[in-house]
Design an enzyme around this catalytic site. Structure first.
Site, PDB file in Angstrom:
ATOM      1  N   ARG B 308      71.176 -36.961  70.943  1.00 43.81           N
ATOM      2  CA  ARG B 308      69.923 -36.543  71.109  1.00 43.81           C
ATOM      3  C   ARG B 308      69.285 -36.721  72.311  1.00 43.81           C
ATOM      4  O   ARG B 308      68.365 -35.981  72.918  1.00 43.81           O
ATOM      5  CB  ARG B 308      68.754 -37.265  69.871  1.00 43.81           C
ATOM      6  CG  ARG B 308      67.345 -36.639  69.902  1.00 43.81           C
ATOM      7  CD  ARG B 308      66.731 -37.146  68.585  1.00 43.81           C
ATOM      8  NE  ARG B 308      66.791 -36.380  67.447  1.00 43.81           N
ATOM      9  CZ  ARG B 308      66.509 -35.188  66.688  1.00 43.81           C
ATOM     10  NH1 ARG B 308      65.341 -34.866  67.712  1.00 43.81           N
ATOM     11  NH2 ARG B 308      66.645 -34.718  66.140  1.00 43.81           N
ATOM     12  N   GLU B 727      57.977 -38.369  65.565  1.00 34.50           N
ATOM     13  CA  GLU B 727      58.504 -39.127  67.008  1.00 34.50           C
ATOM     14  C   GLU B 727      57.847 -38.132  68.211  1.00 34.50           C
ATOM     15  O   GLU B 727      57.570 -39.109  68.997  1.00 34.50           O
ATOM     16  CB  GLU B 727      60.000 -38.776  66.792  1.00 34.50           C
ATOM     17  CG  GLU B 727      60.584 -39.464  65.821  1.00 34.50           C
ATOM     18  CD  GLU B 727      61.948 -39.092  65.556  1.00 34.50           C
ATOM     19  OE1 GLU B 727      62.146 -37.844  64.984  1.00 34.50           O
ATOM     20  OE2 GLU B 727      63.117 -40.009  65.844  1.00 34.50           O
TER      21      GLU B 727
END
Lengths: 496, 776
Positions: B308, B727
């Site tokens: 990620r 997030e």
């Protein structure tokens, strides 16, 4: 003298309770959560740093009238039950309201100021304490909300919604907690108990709470630990670093709660809280009262004492440079006699004190700052508020008519095994003029000389090099402010 | 701020202190307290353990080791981690023994009597040592777009360097906690504070030699998770379950904050090398980033987190040529694990750092470098080959530059800095483009159970776990709107593996997307049946003992609306009926009032072998402008103002999205400023409580803090046109870090390339003083 008690007396959300056994030696948070199943009071850090365990306490001290009692917020996690003798404790479960909810609770819901909810009861109690202190109907500004909630950590909200909730609280609708929970009968009951010494044994524990200083010193000669509010001992206990099981309280000794201000000094008893002192010294010690705004949290200041801070003698005790710079004097009480010691002679090494094992500190005399003196207290930490300092300082200069240094007192914390004065450096300053001191070259040179006089250690709060640089820079900051004070410029107001 | 949508579904319980967390559960008769004994040595071999004296302590019921486990390996991706160390210890805090006692003081008394010897072995204690020694684990990863090497010499400017970020403690307020209750026939019921009950169930079963159907894991709520309870809760729940299996008694394991911080994983540190080539306007021509992360002692979720980070190195910026690699270092520290952003913040930090460096090199305003590189149009592709469709980034930049008065404040700030003697100010505007979906495709599925009761109220169970983020409130809103009933008539039930099996962690910001979609599918199944019978009733069908209603397949139910507690056929004026009434009729005619929905995120794929694909369903975007002041004497930072503008599609719960944005931002701000993890020379974490580990306090939030959202109704591929929020705002905390960098540049410190994350007061003063020695 009345016979001593074998129990402590508390009220909890309006209910009277006498405690005798092992409960007396528990922390308040354990007592609430595990003995009374009042689980709204949460524990996170167990060291008085996060406020999740906030409760309100109305402490009845000896010889105290009902109108002097205030319900104030403290941390339950580091408070022993025996330290709450003659107190009324209000938890989130007991928060009084006219409807289903206290107005702070309604405002928190409406402003969507809760996420995970673990910190929320603590914030509610701290906010209720703020309104109790400022009075129903008070206006709450953003700055006030921040000041009163500085002892509460939240990891979810970023605080924005919590501050908005404070501004939206209908404070007019708040009931006075004291009016609700402190009728004359409760006050009388608690007050009457303050005249009776406590002696209780629960092997291996012992708790003694005498009504005179000599009796306290006599008890100390049998061994044990004297404590004022135990805000540090509570932490040490929770973290497994303190296991002394014989506690001696100074709570029932009337003089320990007194603040006496005369024309030379302020006399501060061993049980005087930082909060009480902050309010009392706003005029005679304005720099210190200001400094208190970034010192600890309301929860700690409502409980912790100045003398406790002195007795603890941590090298980073934030108040110590101030007291050292002002040449404060301690009075020590032994079983038979008392004596005075200059604070500057009290610290002899890391946690080494000029104190006999059977002596205890009854009070401290703090000379007033010289009226013409220029005093600054600085503290630098990783986080500005609610943080133990990396370096703390008190710098005091008294100038003569020609703007030359007549007297200098420079004290530092966080740079050695004890907080300390720098007499050699002070000598360098005598006779110098403000113009000379505040010149760029002199600032730089003296800053470096000051830093050269200390040999700080590296630890979790900062490296030795950082501390040395701070010492030097704080001197320069002091000089900048001295220059501004003597010849104000428009830039001075940039110091926000 | 007044909000349109109802507050958090637990708000009332939270403000009154009645919301139940694990340790608020009443103690049961016979319940045991569990204390974990862990390694105090970073790397070593256990040469002796003697528990004979400890076992004799009054109140102690047992002391258990790896020998008491049926299987002693676990791990979310690779099963490489022992639950209880056997011969070798690999980090300080690694569990070795489990003490079960009637009280915590008894357990601690026993702990003091355990004789344990660990012979220390050479240890690799930080990322720099791991990088230097190439002490690695797992595989390496690679993404490539275009030809970096060929482009490199063609660009007029080149820069290179190493960028370092530190770790971050999640600091959920409720530490890891589990209570395990014995059930008949050796079965166990685990109540746990965890983001992933299915993994708890599976790890407990495997470790104890049980079958999965013998274990139920239930999560009512967490006092914060932030990723720290995605994988790591399973470990501690299993240690409590071991006690219950061994003793047949309820077992309570609640870590104290110090042990939790010492022993459990945190955000990954990175030390990544980059080189960038760019033109006169600061436009990047080619970028190479070699990510190097500290995975800690075991893999945990590191491979996915590293990927990620790689996926987010482009952030909001178009990279015509990019080569991105990722390598995992192994150190003798706690495994690093998920933390809100899951590598994304570390990836984006590199490029935001590069934006500032390019600006410094070309003497430009960093905003202009960002605008020159921002993704434009609808057809650009990321380094992993996904098209940046529905691109709102230019719009976000333009709106925030205007609404924050960036240009004007830049001028004012420069004037201030010319005259100020001990304060210097800085300003920066950064962006986020966060990919929404688990990058492991099979995790992108969810299920939900919706039960309508006879009074018309509803219970909903999904795989989503509530950690404060408001997933339950959003799903409640989705269900109440789908059924056309009041949100207060919908209750979100505890997450439990007996109702929702094979779920994914509530993570990757996708909890509401996946589970909300599944709940919506379940609701649609129910509303189709209710509409079907309502239409029959409206057409004159009269149920009786001889005539029972049943679902008629031919009926088109699509016109029937569910709103205001009614079923309404808008095509016929008289055809309305209370929801509650239809529910009763349905029951009496034996029509099911419950259903189950399963959702799989469509159109996502990624091939690790080629580094190409479409791993994300969509992107959540945002921008933030922050202004700071630095005290030149002390290095102290104040955040004077932050303005945030986000694209969250169509909001489901405005107050919750607002709270997620503010909270995420401040958490990101903490990561880049005051939150420093400090380890000693033996690998022992010293900053293991809030007195030494400094998360932002109420005074640290921006003095002025503005949050706004753009209107965007185009995100049709997701539930109700919404976008995930959990997030992305955290990455906007980087605006504070970049503003500090800008202030240092303003202070005349020309080489700010050495500023790492976190920019502590000490790190800042060190730069201002020309570099201090003896940095921790």
């Amino acid at each position: 003298m009345t016979a001593s008690r074998d129990h402590i007396l508390i009220y909890l959300n309006g209910q009277r309770r006498e405690l005798r056994g092992a409960e007396v030696f528990m922390t308040l948070s354990d007592y609430l959560r595990y003995e009374r199943h009042l689980t709204g009071t949460k524990v996170v850090c167990a060291e008085g740093d996060c406020g999740a365990c906030s409760v309100l306490v109305g402490a009845v001290k000896p010889e105290t009238k009902a109108d002097a009692v205030e319900y104030r917020v403290i941390n339950a996690c580091i408070q022993f039950m025996h330290g709450l003798d003659c107190c009324h404790i209000i938890t989130i479960e007991g928060l009084p309201s006219e409807g289903d909810l206290h107005p702070v609770q309604s405002a928190m819901i409406k402003a969507q100021a809760t996420q995970c909810g673990f910190c929320t009861p603590g914030f509610v109690m701290a906010a209720a304490g703020m309104i109790e202190h400022r009075g129903p109907g008070c206006q709450i500004s953003t700055q006030q909300a921040k000041n009163y909630l500085t002892g509460n950590l939240c990891r979810c909200t970023g605080y924005l919604s919590i501050i908005q909730a404070m501004g939206q609280t209908d404070t007019q609708a708040c009931l006075s907690i004291k009016d609700h929970y402190h009728p004359a009968s409760v006050h009388q009951d608690l007050l009457q108990h303050t005249t009776q010494a406590v002696h209780l044994e629960q092997a291996p524990h012992r708790f003694v709470s005498p009504t005179t200083a000599t009796a306290a010193a006599a008890a100390l000669s049998d061994g044990g630990q004297v404590f004022a509010a135990a805000t540090d001992l509570g932490v040490q206990h929770n973290k497994g670093h303190w296991s002394e099981q014989r506690a001696i309280s100074l709570n029932l000794i009337p003089a320990m709660h007194r603040i006496d201000i005369n024309d030379q000094h302020t006399r501060v008893g061993a049980r005087v809280t930082l909060h009480a002192l902050e309010e009392a010294l706003a005029e005679v010690q304005p720099e210190w009262a200001q400094f208190m705004h970034i010192f600890a949290s309301p929860q700690i200041k409502n409980n912790a004492t100045l003398v406790g801070n002195v007795a603890n003698g941590s090298p980073i005790g934030d108040n110590l440079p101030w007291l050292l710079a002002l040449d404060a004097t301690l009075t020590l009480q032994g079983p038979t006699q008392s004596r005075q010691v200059k604070l500057n002679d009290y610290y002899q090494g890391y946690k080494q004190f000029n104190r006999q094992e059977d002596e205890l500190i009854t009070h401290i005399d703090i000379p007033h700052r010289p009226a013409e003196g220029f005093l600054r207290l600085y503290k630098v930490s990783q986080r500005r508020d609610l943080d133990i300092s990396c370096v703390s300082t008190a710098m005091l200069l008294t100038l003569d008519a020609e703007q030359r240094v007549e007297h200098a007192a420079i004290a530092l914390g966080g740079v050695a095994a004890t907080a300390l004065r720098l007499p050699e450096f002070e000598q360098l300053l005598i006779g110098r003029s403000v113009t000379e001191l505040t010149s760029d070259d002199s600032q730089q040179a003296l800053g470096q000389q000051l830093a050269a006089q200390v040999k700080p250690l590296s630890d979790v709060r900062g490296s030795a090099a950082f501390r040395s640089q701070l010492v030097s820079n704080l001197w320069r900051k002091f000089m900048l402010e001295l220059g501004d004070a003597r010849a104000p410029t428009p830039e001075a107001k940039h110091g926000v | 701020m007044a909000f349109k949508d109802p507050p958090h579904d637990s708000a009332l319980g939270h403000v009154t202190g009645t919301s139940e967390f694990i340790d608020d559960r009443p103690r049961q008769a016979g319940e045991l307290q569990v204390l974990v004994v862990y390694s105090t040595v970073a790397h070593g071999h256990i040469t002796q353990i003697d528990v004979a004296a400890a076992s004799q302590v009054d109140g102690v019921h047992g002391i258990y080791s790896h020998r008491d486990l049926a299987h002693n390996r676990w791990g979310s991706i690779v099963q490489d981690q022992p639950l209880l160390a056997a011969d070798e210890v690999n980090y300080v805090g690694e569990p070795i023994l489990v003490i079960a006692a009637e009280s915590m003081p008894a357990a601690k008394a026993a702990q003091a009597l355990i004789v344990m010897e660990i012979k220390p072995a050479p240890a690799v204690l930080d990322i720099h040592a791991a990088k230097q020694q190439q002490h690695l684990m797992g595989q390496t990863y690679r993404l490539n777009k275009g030809q970096v090497d060929a482009q490199w010499p063609l660009a007029p400017h080149q820069l290179q360097g190493e960028f370092i970020n530190g770790g971050q403690e999640q600091f959920y307020l409720e530490s890891q906690a589990a209570i395990v209750y014995p059930e008949e026939n050796g079965c166990l019921h685990v109540h746990v504070s965890a983001q992933h009950p299915t993994e708890v169930q599976h790890v407990v079963a495997h470790a104890l030699g049980l079958q999965q159907h013998q274990v139920v894991a239930t999560v009512k709520r967490m006092g914060g998770g932030f990723g720290g309870k995605e994988s790591q809760s399973a470990h501690y729940a299993t240690l409590a379950a071991l006690v219950t299996q061994q003793t047949g008694r309820p077992a309570r394991l609640v870590l104290n904050k110090d042990d939790d911080m010492i022993a459990t994983g945190k955000r990954h540190p990175f030390a990544s090398d980059y080189r960038v080539a760019f033109d006169e306007a600061g436009r990047i021509q080619a970028l190479q980033v070699d990510f190097f992360t500290d995975g800690g002692a075991y893999l945990d979720l590191t491979p996915a987190i590293l990927q990620r980070a790689m996926f987010h190195v482009d952030n909001a910026y178009d990279l015509p040529h990019a080569l991105i690699t990722g390598t995992i270092g192994r150190t003798h520290t706690h495994p690093h694990t998920a933390f809100r952003g899951f590598g994304g913040p570390q990836g984006a930090a590199v490029i935001e750092h590069i934006m500032e460096e390019i600006a410094a090199h070309l003497q430009l305003d960093a905003l202009d470098v960002r605008l020159a590189n921002c993704y434009r149009g609808e057809h650009s592709t990321t380094p992993y080959g996904q098209t940046v469709a529905h691109n709102v980034l230019p719009e976000l930049f333009d709106q925030l530059v205007a609404s924050s008065a960036y240009r004007q404040r830049r001028t004012e700030l420069q004037q201030f800095n010319q005259t100020s003697r001990h304060l210097v100010k800085g300003l920066a505007l950064t962006a986020v483009k966060f990919g929404i979906s688990f990058t492991t495709r099979f995790l992108n599925q969810g299920n939900a159970l919706v039960n309508v009761h006879l009074d018309g109220t509803v219970q909903v169970s999904t795989g989503a776990t509530e950690m404060g983020q408001g997933v339950n409130s959003k799903i409640r809103q989705i269900v109440s709107e789908a059924l056309g009933i009041d949100p207060h008539d919908v209750r979100m039930m505890p997450t439990s593996t007996e109702k929702n099996a094979n779920t994914s962690a509530t993570a990757a910001s996708s909890g509401s997307d996946i589970n909300g979609s599944a709940a919506h599918i379940a609701c649609q199944k129910i509303t189709r049946r209710l509409a079907n019978i309502a239409l029959q009733l409206w057409h004159g069908f009269v149920p009786s003992p001889s005539q029972e209603l049943s679902i008629q397949p031919g009926i088109d139910t699509s016109a029937v609306e569910f709103r205001d507690g009614l079923l309404i056929n808008p095509l016929e004026p008289d055809q309305t009926m209370p929801f509650k009434e239809v529910v009763k009729v349905a029951y009496l005619n034996r029509i099911s009032l419950s259903d189950y929905g399963h959702y799989r995120t469509p159109d996502i794929h990624f091939d690790p072998a080629t580094g190409q694909g479409r791993p994300f369903l969509y992107f959540t975007n945002g921008v933030a402008a922050s202004e700071v002041s630095l005290d030149l004497f002390t290095g102290e930072v104040k955040v004077l103002r932050s303005d945030i503008l986000m694209d969250l599609g169509r909001l489901i719960c405005d107050g919750i999205d607002h709270g997620q944005t503010a909270g995420g931002f401040v958490q990101g701000m903490g990561w880049v400023t005051s939150e420093q993890l400090y380890y000693d020379a033996n690998g022992q974490l010293l900053s293991h409580s809030p007195t030494t580990y400094k998360i932002p306090s109420i005074h640290d939030m921006p003095r002025e803090f503005n949050i706004d959202f753009i209107e965007n109704h185009r995100n049709e591929m997701n539930i109700r046109g919404s976008k995930a929020v959990g997030e992305p705002p955290l990455l906007l905390g980087l605006s504070v870090w970049c503003a500090i960098k800008d202030a240092l540049r303003e202070a005349g410190w020309s080489d700010t390339s050495k500023l790492a994350i976190p920019a502590t007061h000490e790190a800042i003063l060190s730069l201002l003083s020309g570099g201090l020695t003896d940095q921790p």
